[in-house]
Design a protein around this motif. Structure first.
Motif, mmCIF file in Angstrom:
data_model
loop_
_atom_site.group_PDB
_atom_site.id
_atom_site.type_symbol
_atom_site.label_atom_id
_atom_site.label_comp_id
_atom_site.label_asym_id
_atom_site.label_seq_id
_atom_site.Cartn_x
_atom_site.Cartn_y
_atom_site.Cartn_z
ATOM 1 N N HIS A 49 0.835 -1.208 0.000
ATOM 2 C CA HIS A 49 0.000 0.000 0.000
ATOM 3 C C HIS A 49 0.869 1.256 0.000
ATOM 4 N N VAL A 50 1.928 1.256 0.794
ATOM 5 C CA VAL A 50 2.806 2.422 0.864
ATOM 6 C C VAL A 50 3.464 2.679 -0.495
ATOM 7 N N VAL A 51 3.925 1.615 -1.133
ATOM 8 C CA VAL A 51 4.550 1.773 -2.456
ATOM 9 C C VAL A 51 3.544 2.340 -3.448
ATOM 10 N N GLU A 52 2.358 1.744 -3.502
ATOM 11 C CA GLU A 52 1.376 2.157 -4.501
ATOM 12 C C GLU A 52 0.815 3.560 -4.228
ATOM 13 N N ASP A 53 0.602 3.874 -2.953
ATOM 14 C CA ASP A 53 -0.058 5.140 -2.615
ATOM 15 C C ASP A 53 0.905 6.323 -2.544
ATOM 16 N N VAL A 54 2.160 6.057 -2.141
ATOM 17 C CA VAL A 54 3.091 7.150 -1.872
ATOM 18 C C VAL A 54 4.236 7.207 -2.869
ATOM 19 N N VAL A 55 4.913 6.090 -3.074
ATOM 20 C CA VAL A 55 6.172 6.107 -3.826
ATOM 21 C C VAL A 55 5.963 6.008 -5.329
ATOM 22 N N ALA A 56 5.137 5.081 -5.770
ATOM 23 C CA ALA A 56 4.988 4.828 -7.203
ATOM 24 C C ALA A 56 4.572 6.063 -7.998
ATOM 25 N N PRO A 57 3.623 6.875 -7.514
ATOM 26 C CA PRO A 57 3.246 8.046 -8.312
ATOM 27 C C PRO A 57 4.415 8.985 -8.608
ATOM 28 N N SER A 79 12.191 11.534 2.559
ATOM 29 C CA SER A 79 12.817 11.257 3.863
ATOM 30 C C SER A 79 12.074 11.914 5.012
ATOM 31 N N ILE A 80 11.688 13.170 4.846
ATOM 32 C CA ILE A 80 10.958 13.862 5.915
ATOM 33 C C ILE A 80 9.578 13.261 6.106
ATOM 34 N N TYR A 81 8.954 12.866 5.016
ATOM 35 C CA TYR A 81 7.634 12.239 5.094
ATOM 36 C C TYR A 81 7.693 10.985 5.980
ATOM 37 N N PHE A 82 8.675 10.104 5.711
ATOM 38 C CA PHE A 82 8.741 8.857 6.478
ATOM 39 C C PHE A 82 9.252 9.087 7.892
ATOM 40 N N LEU A 83 10.044 10.144 8.101
ATOM 41 C CA LEU A 83 10.397 10.543 9.458
ATOM 42 C C LEU A 83 9.143 10.955 10.216
ATOM 43 N N HIS A 84 8.289 11.727 9.564
ATOM 44 C CA HIS A 84 7.069 12.237 10.189
ATOM 45 C C HIS A 84 6.125 11.100 10.585
ATOM 46 N N VAL A 85 6.017 10.075 9.752
ATOM 47 C CA VAL A 85 5.076 8.991 10.043
ATOM 48 C C VAL A 85 5.728 7.858 10.832
ATOM 49 N N GLY A 86 7.008 8.033 11.203
ATOM 50 C CA GLY A 86 7.682 7.048 12.046
ATOM 51 C C GLY A 86 7.981 5.739 11.355
ATOM 52 N N GLN A 87 8.260 5.808 10.033
ATOM 53 C CA GLN A 87 8.531 4.581 9.297
ATOM 54 C C GLN A 87 9.787 4.715 8.435
ATOM 55 N N GLN A 88 10.860 5.219 9.040
ATOM 56 C CA GLN A 88 12.097 5.409 8.285
ATOM 57 C C GLN A 88 12.689 4.091 7.804
#
Length: 364
Positions: A49-57, A79-88
């Motif tokens: 879901h993370v790949v399809e919703d966030v990264v792939a676009p 990088s800041i996005y994944f820092l913010h959501v706690g999933q680095q």
């Protein structure tokens, strides 16, 4: 998903989950990669879901010359996005799998293997038998010794008395010219680690993997290394070349990057170029044939100084997904002869192992 989970102090996987990623360029050339998803259950679905919703676009229409350019772009963008959501670290897993897919795509486009692209002659990679449990000890040792493997890694960390019995039993059944190694999956504290490593010394193991938590202070790793003659190994839970080199400085002699978890091919090659004298790179891997072939390609670059982990437990995602491409002979696996890093998954196998949440390779 599919397969049998080894018994680990971390727990067992209800199934053997995996997450594959395929990238395609504007001309229809493609590359396969694998994103680490062993734990927790359904980690593959979350990361998909993370790949399809966030990264792939962000990748649609992106032009690049080298895989590193794409990874650099994604790091800057998210990088800041994944820092913010706690999933680095989830982000690192995704970047690693994408890097493998990008290398596979680039090599297929160029009509080259990794070795030919680098101008070296690497046709096979050394392997060792991993994740052996007490119940299948003798059978697994006999089977894999028959394939020419000379290293056998035991899963420890459950109970010290039972672990000592297991080590002793393994030493009794190992054929001449073979050696054991152990993996505790970070289960021991310093006092237990020193105790158990003291016991292990008499058996001359290749290494003890993750005897203490990977994020322990460097001073603790250094103190442990100085307290024992057993070489230490770590890497599947280390992120970044600088962190690997700090671990080497602290006395870790075997570095074990996982191409599906950190760095992909790009990170592993950078680490190889930076290895200090006396430190070896033995790639970690426990997943599908796609990631295993990438790990073997990296292993081959190290020649006789590098050996790749291969799980002994039944897992059709490793043995069947891409066909018969991981046969072990004389302790080695031949690398694919064609362009790319990996042989593409067999369509029927891909369909058979697809999660119910997917339809035609896409999330519902």
């Amino acid at each position: 998903s599919g397969g049998v989970s080894p018994n680990m102090v971390l727990g067992q996987m209800p199934t053997r989950p995996a997450l594959l990623v395929r990238l395609m360029d504007a001309e229809g050339c493609y590359g396969w990669g694998e994103i680490w998803a062993n734990f927790p259950p359904r980690a593959n679905l979350h990361k998909a879901h993370v790949v399809e919703d966030v990264v792939a676009p962000a990748l649609k229409g992106f032009g690049f010359t080298t895989p590193g350019e794409v990874i650099g772009f994604l790091r800057e963008r998210f990088s800041i996005y994944f820092l913010h959501v706690g999933q680095q670290q989830v982000f690192e897993h995704i970047l690693a799998g994408l890097d493998v897919a990008l290398w596979d795509l680039a090599l297929r486009n160029a009509g080259q293997s990794l070795a030919s692209n680098l101008g070296i002659d690497c046709r096979a990679a050394n392997t060792y038998a991993s994740s052996i449990n007490p119940l299948d000890l003798e059978g697994m040792v006999q089977s894999h010794a028959g394939m020419g493997e000379t290293g056998f890694k035991l899963k420890l960390g459950f109970n010290d008395d039972l672990d000592r019995d297991f080590i002793r039993q393994a030493a009794d059944v190992l054929p001449a010219g073979t050696r054991l190694m152990v993996d505790t999956n970070q289960a021991w504290c310093m006092s237990r680690a020193k105790n158990m490593l003291g016991y292990l010394e008499q058996f001359d193991p290749v290494f003890s993997e993750e005897p203490i938590p990977a994020n322990s202070d460097y001073a603790d790793w250094e103190a442990l290394a100085e307290s024992t003659s057993v070489p230490l190994a770590a890497g599947e839970n280390i992120y970044g070349v600088d962190e690997f080199l700090r671990m080497a400085d602290a006395g870790v002699q075997y570095l074990q990057p996982d191409v599906a978890k950190w760095g992909g091919v790009t990170g592993a090659m950078e680490l190889i170029r930076s290895l200090p004298h006396g430190v070896s790179l033995w790639p970690h891997f426990m997943g599908t044939a796609v990631g295993q072939m990438a790990a073997l390609a990296i292993t081959s670059l190290g020649g006789d100084q590098s050996t790749c982990e291969m799980d002994v437990n039944a897992n059709p995602l490793r043995t069947d997904l891409c066909g018969d491409v991981l046969t072990i002979h004389d302790g080695c696996v031949d690398l694919p002869g064609g362009p790319g890093l990996a042989v593409s998954p067999v369509a029927e196998q891909l369909q058979a192992f697809q999660e119910p949440a997917f339809h035609n390779g896409e999330l519902n």
